[in-house]
Design an enzyme around this catalytic site. Structure first.
Site, PDB file in Angstrom:
ATOM      1  N   LEU A  77     112.387  34.443  48.607  1.00 54.80           N
ATOM      2  CA  LEU A  77     113.531  35.186  49.131  1.00 54.80           C
ATOM      3  C   LEU A  77     113.028  36.531  49.638  1.00 54.80           C
ATOM      4  CD1 LEU A  77     116.692  35.374  49.247  1.00 54.80           C
ATOM      5  CD2 LEU A  77     116.553  36.420  46.991  1.00 54.80           C
ATOM      6  N   CYS A  78     113.296  36.838  50.886  1.00 56.33           N
ATOM      7  CA  CYS A  78     112.858  38.117  51.438  1.00 56.33           C
ATOM      8  C   CYS A  78     113.576  39.246  50.702  1.00 56.33           C
ATOM      9  CB  CYS A  78     113.155  38.202  52.931  1.00 56.33           C
ATOM     10  SG  CYS A  78     112.676  39.800  53.644  1.00 56.33           S
TER      11      CYS A  78
END
Length: 117
Positions: A77-78
């Site tokens: 997940l960025c």
């Protein structure tokens, strides 16, 4: 056998992109290719929200992500996009927070990078 890195960029209202990613991942696994990771970026970070409350006859992203994680696929997940969208990055379920630099390193080591928008 090839190694793939996949990234999802679409908004949570775009279930088509999520379904395409799922079908593509299943096809890769059936052909014994390796999916090194799936990276959620831009609007797609909202798919990692633990607050989905969808009707039972709709696609259930939370269950989908857990099944991919259980199959040994790393879910990333960025962190920057997640924080910009108000997600609590300490409560990400099966996702690990990662920066673009980590994603870039994974993508350069893979044989192919496929984006879903």
């Amino acid at each position: 056998m090839s190694q793939y890195v996949l990234s999802l960029h679409s908004d949570v209202s775009n279930h088509d992109a999520l379904q395409q990613l799922l079908r593509f991942t299943q096809a890769l696994q059936a052909q014994e290719h390796q999916v090194a990771c799936i990276f959620l970026y831009q609007q797609a970070v909202l798919f990692a929200s633990q607050h989905f409350n969808l009707a039972s006859d709709e696609l259930q992203p939370t269950q989908l992500w857990q099944s991919l994680h259980d199959a040994g696929i790393a879910l990333k997940l960025c962190v920057t996009a997640a924080e910009k969208h108000g997600l609590d990055t300490t409560q990400c379920g099966p996702f690990e927070v990662a920066g673009l630099a980590e994603f870039a390193m994974l993508a350069t080591k893979a044989d192919k990078w496929v984006q879903f928008k």
